[in-house]
Design an enzyme around this catalytic site. Structure first.
Site, PDB file in Angstrom:
ATOM      1  N   GLY A 444      29.409  58.652  52.395  1.00 32.97           N
ATOM      2  CA  GLY A 444      29.899  58.203  53.691  1.00 32.97           C
ATOM      3  C   GLY A 444      28.910  58.597  54.781  1.00 32.97           C
ATOM      4  O   GLY A 444      28.264  59.649  54.700  1.00 32.97           O
ATOM      5  N   ILE A 523      33.371  53.942  43.888  1.00 30.98           N
ATOM      6  CA  ILE A 523      34.407  54.953  43.604  1.00 30.98           C
ATOM      7  C   ILE A 523      35.685  54.274  43.111  1.00 30.98           C
ATOM      8  O   ILE A 523      36.304  54.708  42.136  1.00 30.98           O
ATOM      9  CB  ILE A 523      34.687  55.810  44.859  1.00 30.98           C
ATOM     10  CG1 ILE A 523      33.441  56.631  45.207  1.00 30.98           C
ATOM     11  CG2 ILE A 523      35.896  56.711  44.656  1.00 30.98           C
ATOM     12  CD1 ILE A 523      33.537  57.405  46.506  1.00 30.98           C
ATOM     13  N   ARG A 546      36.347  38.709  46.729  1.00 33.14           N
ATOM     14  CA  ARG A 546      36.532  38.926  45.298  1.00 33.14           C
ATOM     15  C   ARG A 546      35.209  39.402  44.704  1.00 33.14           C
ATOM     16  O   ARG A 546      34.138  38.978  45.140  1.00 33.14           O
ATOM     17  CB  ARG A 546      36.938  37.601  44.661  1.00 33.14           C
ATOM     18  CG  ARG A 546      37.222  37.706  43.211  1.00 33.14           C
ATOM     19  CD  ARG A 546      37.853  36.436  42.713  1.00 33.14           C
ATOM     20  NE  ARG A 546      37.758  36.387  41.268  1.00 33.14           N
ATOM     21  CZ  ARG A 546      38.302  35.434  40.539  1.00 33.14           C
ATOM     22  NH1 ARG A 546      38.955  34.451  41.121  1.00 33.14           N
ATOM     23  NH2 ARG A 546      38.182  35.438  39.229  1.00 33.14           N
ATOM     24  N   HIS A 651      39.253  68.063  51.172  1.00 33.98           N
ATOM     25  CA  HIS A 651      38.083  67.194  50.967  1.00 33.98           C
ATOM     26  C   HIS A 651      37.133  67.782  49.903  1.00 33.98           C
ATOM     27  O   HIS A 651      36.037  68.245  50.204  1.00 33.98           O
ATOM     28  CB  HIS A 651      37.323  66.968  52.285  1.00 33.98           C
ATOM     29  CG  HIS A 651      36.423  65.769  52.227  1.00 33.98           C
ATOM     30  ND1 HIS A 651      36.076  65.042  53.338  1.00 33.98           N
ATOM     31  CD2 HIS A 651      35.788  65.156  51.204  1.00 33.98           C
ATOM     32  CE1 HIS A 651      35.280  64.043  53.006  1.00 33.98           C
ATOM     33  NE2 HIS A 651      35.083  64.099  51.708  1.00 33.98           N
ATOM     34  N   GLY A 653      36.436  66.032  46.932  1.00 36.93           N
ATOM     35  CA  GLY A 653      36.154  64.960  45.974  1.00 36.93           C
ATOM     36  C   GLY A 653      34.848  65.097  45.214  1.00 36.93           C
ATOM     37  O   GLY A 653      34.791  64.893  44.000  1.00 36.93           O
TER      38      GLY A 653
END
Ligand SMILES: O=C(O)C(=O)CO
Length: 684
Positions: A444, A523, A546, A651, A653
């Site tokens: 990010g 992810i 899509r 946080h 992850g």
């Protein structure tokens, strides 16, 4: 040089191939087999035949000091205790002036499966195609036997490892044959050889014309003799890393970086003239034949760490012909003693890959004690040191105190900023004009004012993908914890309020549910892959469009509205942008099922926290699992932390040793690539 390989009674094809490799080693170099222990896995073998086998090599060794009675050990799969030892009598004193290698094999009847094979051993052995270097062609061999492959592998490993002047460019045929070999371990071999030669070369095998769809690549990395062994090994690791990263952004000339940063050179020509430019494409992440490195010299922890880093996490199958219980000849013992610590950590680096391979089976030979020792070794590792890595690449590195108020001012003297510092116009004003690149070791980058950074002509890189697996694990973990009321159970346990009732504290299964992924990026994709193991009925996803990966995963592309209404579990993976800010508000939660679980591993600010608290309290949704929150971190008295149906993490992850190393390395490489005028690995 006279070479002779004498196969006496009942020649066994496997053994012959093996000794043929040994033979090359002896012919080209010297009896370095002496220090290499290898294990063969025999499914069926005639032990008495093995025991009666005598194998003798006689060579003249001009450069090495004499060693005697070195062993090649062969053991059974079933019965580890019953090791059989073949003794190589390395009778140097009695050798002729000419280098002569005589290997005689009485019989090895282990490979019954080969008995009927008609192979002209003599002619193959007497005219080895590659003793003088350059090309090794196994095309006349009939592959198909595991035992035989084993022998070949070990022979190759020995040879690649030890013959440091033997430039072998294995033929395509050889590798395509390899593909045909039995057993999962021979699926798609890569061979990388840590070896050195006068002229550094990088050889690879081109695509087999007849097998267009099968990318058979074999690569050998040879590093100039001026490079010390440690560099060689480092390259080896980096080489593997390159193979495994396989990202399209990866430049396949990247190896050059490392060559140029040491005293050795890789032939420019060889790299740039390579016909197969898409070398990195389609690199499978499985099945490696990894000849073990014969470790003679001192390796620094940094290098060991780098190699470990290279191997960690990505290998899912690796074969290593590895010397177990390396019992170095007397002449080496002192060296080992002196460098044992480093040696240990390096071995651990290699063996880590092996440990990985053990998870799905493979060819290995370690006992439990070895493995415990190795694991311990790893636990002792400090995490990867970015500064060391940069410094190795000739950068001056200063580590700023993250709490310091004037980081921007410090940056005035630097060309690159590496870290997760908030960078906006104000920061850049005080950072001054020297700064050229900002590299964040995170996927990010909402902490970067990208528009402002770009407006000032500064480049920016981030570190996606390498963390996806780790974050996906946390997503699954949060989902299970929330659906199964685990946080609540723990709270009740701590309060002494558990009950015995049959119906007490029931949660919900994952099986047969519908999972909605908001943002099917890397992810989200990794999360779906993992959740598939939980018998989920249906995967939905939403986003801008899509995606092929969605189709590949069997997931259905729907609108956000439909996803919220249909999903039992909603997993939010979106990054923070203007569009996603507070996208999960009262209205969104109102659309969700009463029994739904909301998981957020994207960014806290994509959720209206107060709306979420209301939804959890009112039973609008069932539970939530949050790795990210707004604010972050949550104040200790925050309402979310008091709710039994909210599992909240600070946080975490991507917080694993391996992933953080990878993220750091990606950021570092962005910086290094920038300095060298190459595309960043991941440019923002
Ligand atoms: O890299 C990121 O963006 C993270 O959030 C790490 O957990």
């Amino acid at each position: 040089m006279r070479r002779k390989l004498d196969i006496t009674s009942r020649p066994s094809a496997s053994a012959t191939y093996f000794f043929r490799e040994i033979h090359h080693i002896n012919a080209v170099r010297h009896p370095v087999i002496t220090v290499y222990y290898s294990y063969a896995t025999f499914r069926s073998y005639d032990k008495s035949a093995l025991t009666s086998t005598t194998t003798t090599t006689t060579t003249k060794n001009k450069t090495h000091s004499p060693r005697n009675n070195y062993e090649l050990r062969v053991r059974t799969d079933e019965n580890v205790v019953e090791d059989t030892t073949l003794v190589f009598n390395n009778n140097i004193d009695n050798a002729n002036d000419q280098d002569e290698v005589l290997i005689s094999v009485d019989s090895i009847s282990a490979d019954q499966d080969l008995v009927n094979e008609k192979i002209n051993v003599e002619s193959q052995v007497d005219e080895p195609s590659s003793c003088s270097g350059i090309s090794l062609d196994f095309s006349n061999m009939n592959f198909g036997s595991t035992v035989r492959n084993y022998f070949i592998n070990v022979g190759l490993a020995l040879r690649y490892t030890i013959c440091d002047t033997n430039l072998v460019s294995p033929s395509t045929k050889f590798y395509s044959r390899f593909r045909d070999c039995e057993g999962p371990r021979y699926g798609r071999p890569f061979i990388a050889a840590p070896a050195s030669s006068v002229d550094a070369k990088f050889a690879w095998v081109r695509r087999d014309e007849n097998r267009q769809n099968d990318i058979m690549r074999a690569s050998k990395l040879l590093v100039g003799t001026r490079a010390p062994r440690e560099t060689t090994f480092l390259y080896f690791g980096i080489f593997f890393q390159r193979l495994l990263l396989s990202s399209s952004n990866e430049s396949d000339t990247a190896l050059r970086d490392y060559h140029e940063s040491s005293s050795s050179r890789i032939g420019e020509e060889e790299l740039t003239n390579r016909e197969d430019k898409s070398f990195m494409d389609g690199v499978p992440t499985a099945n490696f034949l990894l000849p073990a490195v014969f470790i003679q010299e001192k390796f620094s922890r940094d290098q060991a760490r780098t190699v470990k880093m290279c191997f960690s996490s990505r290998l899912n199958h690796c074969i290593i012909a590895f010397p177990k219980n390396i019992q170095f000849a007397k002449s080496l013992e002192t060296l080992i003693d002196a460098t044992w610590d480093n040696l240990k950590s390096l071995r651990a680096s290699v063996l880590f890959a092996l440990l990985e391979s053990l998870k799905i089976g493979g060819c290995y030979d370690l006992d439990r004690n070895d493995m415990v020792a190795i694991e311990k070794c790893f636990n002792e590792y400090e995490s990867f040191q970015r500064p060391a890595y940069l410094e190795n690449n000739r950068c001056d590195v200063t580590i700023a105190d993250p709490k310091s108020a004037d980081i921007a001012k410090q940056v005035q003297q630097y060309d690159a900023l590496l870290g997760t510092t908030q960078v906006d116009g104000k920061f850049l004003d005080s950072a001054g004009s020297r700064l050229k690149i900002v590299a964040t070791p995170s996927a990010g980058y909402d902490h970067l004012d990208v528009e402002e950074i770009k407006r000032r002509g500064i480049r920016a890189g981030h570190s996606p993908r390498v963390l996806s697996a780790a974050v996906a694990e946390v997503a699954v973990c949060l989902l299970i914890m929330a659906a199964r009321r685990m946080h609540e159970g723990r709270q009740l346990l701590e309060a002494g309020k558990t009950q015995k009732g049959f119906q007490w504290l029931l949660g919900h299964d994952l099986r047969h549910k519908t999972v909605g992924i908001v943002g099917l990026g890397d992810i989200g994709t990794e999360t779906v892959k993992r959740l598939k193991a939980f018998a989920i009925d249906k995967f939905l996803y939403t986003g801008h469009s899509r995606k092929k990966i969605g189709d590949d995963l069997g997931a259905e592309f729907v609108t956000l509205d439909a996803l919220l209404r249909q999903s039992d579990f909603v997993i939010n993976c979106v990054p923070l942008t203007k569009e996603t800010t507070k996208m999960f508000d009262d209205a969104a939660f109102a659309k969700m099922k009463k029994n739904s679980v909301f998981v957020n591993i994207g960014r806290g600010l994509t959720v209206d926290t107060e709306a979420l608290v209301r939804a959890l309290k009112n039973g609008t949704i069932y539970a939530a699992g949050l790795d990210v929150t707004d604010p972050e971190p949550l104040p200790v008295d925050h309402e979310l932390l008091k709710l039994p149906n909210a599992v909240v993490l600070p946080h975490m992850g991507s917080q694993t040793v391996e992933t953080r190393e990878d993220m750091a390395v990606t950021a570092v490489k962005n910086v290094l690539n920038f300095f060298e005028g190459k595309p960043l690995l991941y440019e923002i």
